[in-house]
Enzyme design. Structure first.
Site, mmCIF file in Angstrom:
data_model
loop_
_atom_site.group_PDB
_atom_site.id
_atom_site.type_symbol
_atom_site.label_atom_id
_atom_site.label_comp_id
_atom_site.label_asym_id
_atom_site.label_seq_id
_atom_site.Cartn_x
_atom_site.Cartn_y
_atom_site.Cartn_z
ATOM 1 N N GLY A 150 -61.109 57.545 -74.927
ATOM 2 C CA GLY A 150 -60.678 56.804 -76.130
ATOM 3 C C GLY A 150 -60.376 55.485 -75.868
ATOM 4 C CG LEU B 182 -62.533 51.621 -70.472
ATOM 5 C CD1 LEU B 182 -61.648 51.757 -69.381
ATOM 6 C CD2 LEU B 182 -63.381 50.562 -70.237
ATOM 7 C CG ASP C 25 -71.422 54.459 -74.357
ATOM 8 O OD1 ASP C 25 -71.633 53.274 -74.465
ATOM 9 O OD2 ASP C 25 -70.662 55.212 -75.114
HETATM 10 P P1 ADP Z 1 -64.656 57.269 -75.205
HETATM 11 O O1 ADP Z 1 -66.159 57.599 -74.891
HETATM 12 O O2 ADP Z 1 -64.655 55.703 -75.611
HETATM 13 O O3 ADP Z 1 -63.597 57.518 -74.163
HETATM 14 P P2 ADP Z 1 -64.939 59.159 -77.312
HETATM 15 O O4 ADP Z 1 -64.167 59.270 -78.497
HETATM 16 O O5 ADP Z 1 -66.443 58.869 -77.467
HETATM 17 O O6 ADP Z 1 -64.208 57.980 -76.446
HETATM 18 O O7 ADP Z 1 -64.886 60.420 -76.370
HETATM 19 C C1 ADP Z 1 -63.665 61.081 -76.134
HETATM 20 C C2 ADP Z 1 -63.675 62.537 -76.154
HETATM 21 O O8 ADP Z 1 -64.633 62.849 -75.052
HETATM 22 C C3 ADP Z 1 -62.368 63.047 -76.153
HETATM 23 O O9 ADP Z 1 -61.814 63.266 -77.262
HETATM 24 C C4 ADP Z 1 -62.524 64.561 -75.323
HETATM 25 O O10 ADP Z 1 -63.192 65.256 -76.488
HETATM 26 C C5 ADP Z 1 -64.103 64.296 -74.717
HETATM 27 N N1 ADP Z 1 -63.250 63.924 -73.371
HETATM 28 C C6 ADP Z 1 -63.814 63.005 -72.381
HETATM 29 N N2 ADP Z 1 -63.363 63.201 -71.219
HETATM 30 C C7 ADP Z 1 -62.708 64.499 -71.111
HETATM 31 C C8 ADP Z 1 -62.193 65.314 -70.138
HETATM 32 N N3 ADP Z 1 -61.945 64.620 -68.931
HETATM 33 N N4 ADP Z 1 -61.564 66.470 -70.475
HETATM 34 C C9 ADP Z 1 -61.983 66.808 -71.793
HETATM 35 N N5 ADP Z 1 -62.534 66.360 -72.743
HETATM 36 C C10 ADP Z 1 -62.985 65.003 -72.429
HETATM 37 MG MG MG Z 2 -67.591 57.736 -76.210
#
Ligand code: ADP
Ligand code: MG
Length: 399
Positions: free
Chosen positions: A134, A137, A184
């Site tokens: 979040g 990135l 992305d």
């Molecule tokens: P961003 O892509 O900018 O970091 P997003 O809201 O699009 O933010 O995505 C974040 C979401 O992706 C998290 O809330 C989770 O659901 C999922 N996520 C990303 N990486 C992981 C991880 N390593 N383990 C579990 N969930 C993940």
């Molecule tokens: Mg995202």
């Protein structure tokens, strides 16, 4: 000294995700795969008007250790969530799981028509991600693209990179139910070390462009402002609608079709002043990206530095004044970075919070980060988090 949040060495991350896999699933993984987060260097809020942008992969990656099974289930465990989630492999469909696991299961589902029996028999996936969640990135694309690489390799699907990009987008939009434009996923799959990509959002075609920061004695500092994302759903939809209104007023399918020469005259013909400003941002931003990419394609960052800096700064100012998607944290970070000697600084991502990037001399990173930290303290903002953006490889197999 201001702390830079570094990515682990690949070898350590691979070792760790393999160990986590053994502990969770009681066997060796068949392979380890990873995909990077990304940062958009320039070209903001233009993707939905078929514009151009220049993202790069960063060294913070999501690692996935994986193994096919004959259990008939997709078993998913994330170190970050601390949870294991299971879904029936043959019965995989949107709604089967929710939360973080939907990004993982969504990719398996989106690729399902490509395998004959392969994954329907089951797969174990252990996820360990280093892209902060979040922070703008794109931890979500890193997660999806690492899973896509795993499924492609283990099941020998023979998909093209663009098919995997589409599967990752489909997973996020149709399975996880989140909005994503595809920037992305394209960056996470297609980027190469020492390069950025020029991405044409009209047809998702890409060109790799040299972006050898370290070789030029430069660094790209990422400042995660940690500002809470407020109102972002509604504001984002409103910007998209205003951009569409601008295109309609100018009689074009998208603002990409407005020639830059004469654009400011054309924009003055838009009666709604807000729609006029929004359209002006998009048209100018697309032109900035063109010029930016041309500089990188024809010379070095160092040679084009003065103009590159102007383009980065102009991009931010336009997002602040014409597109109105910045918040005080973003503007303060940009101002402090510029005052401390950054060559250029701008918000990156959708805005309303998220991160700022600053192009700085490699030996000025600490100074610039320190200045931003002090400015945040003065404003009583939450402490920012700093990363270095190292142009890294795209998704693939690590072991
Ligand atoms: P961003 O892509 O900018 O970091 P997003 O809201 O699009 O933010 O995505 C974040 C979401 O992706 C998290 O809330 C989770 O659901 C999922 N996520 C990303 N990486 C992981 C991880 N390593 N383990 C579990 N969930 C993940
Ligand atoms: Mg995202």
């Amino acid at each position: 000294m201001t702390e830079l949040h570094a990515a682990p060495h690949d070898a350590d991350a691979i070792e760790k995700v393999s160990r986590e896999f053994r502990e969770a699933f009681g066997s060796e993984p068949e392979g380890v795969f990873s995909a990077p987060g990304r940062v958009n260097i320039i070209g903001e809020h233009v993707d939905y008007q078929q514009g151009l942008c220049v993202p790069m992969a960063i060294s913070h990656r999501c690692f996935v250790a994986a193994r096919r099974t004959d259990a008939g289930v997709v078993r998913m465990r994330s170190v970050q969530s601390g949870e294991t989630v299971e879904a029936s492999a043959p019965g995989l469909a949107p709604g089967a799981v929710d939360g973080w696991a939907s990004y993982v299961a969504g990719v398996v589902w989106a690729l399902a028509d490509r395998f004959e029996g392969g994954v329907a028999s089951g797969v174990d996936l252990l996820i360990d991600g280093y892209v902060p969640l979040g922070a703008g990135l794109s931890s979500s694309a890193a997660l999806e693209c690492a899973v896509a690489a795993a499924i492609e390799e283990l099941c020998k699907l023979g998909t093209t990179p663009h098919e995997r990009i589409r599967a990752a987008i489909k997973a996020e939009t149709e399975f996880a139910g989140a909005a994503t434009g595809g920037l992305d996923q394209s960056a996470s799959i297609l980027c190469e070390e020492g390069h950025a990509i020029l991405l044409d959002c009209r047809d998702f075609s890409t060109t790799s462009v040299p972006w050898d920061l370290a070789g030029q004695g430069l660094a790209l500092l990422i400042i995660d402002t940690r500002a809470p994302h407020s109102l972002v759903g509604g504001e984002y939809a409103e910007r998209r609608a205003q951009a569409e209104a601008g295109a309609r007023a100018l009689g074009v399918e998208s603002l990409r079709d407005v020639p830059f020469e004469g654009a400011s005259d054309a924009c003055r013909g838009i009666t709604d002043p807000v729609v006029q400003r929004r359209s002006r941002h998009i048209i100018n931003e697309i032109e900035r990206v063109r010029e930016f990419a041309e500089i990188l394609e024809t010379g070095s960052i160092r040679e084009g530095l003065a103009r590159i800096a102007e383009l980065l700064n102009a991009s931010h100012d336009s997002l602040r004044d014409d597109y109105e998607v910045t918040v005080p944290e973003l503007d303060v970070a940009v101002e402090a970075a510029r005052e401390a000697g950054a060559h250029g600084a701008r918000m990156t991502g959708g805005g309303f919070g998220g991160s700022v990037i600053a192009l700085v001399e490699a030996d000025r990173v600490e100074t610039v980060a320190g200045a931003v930290e002090s400015a945040f303290a003065e404003h009583s903002f939450t402490e920012p988090v700093f990363f270095l953006a190292t142009p890294s490889r795209g998704a693939g197999r690590d072991r």
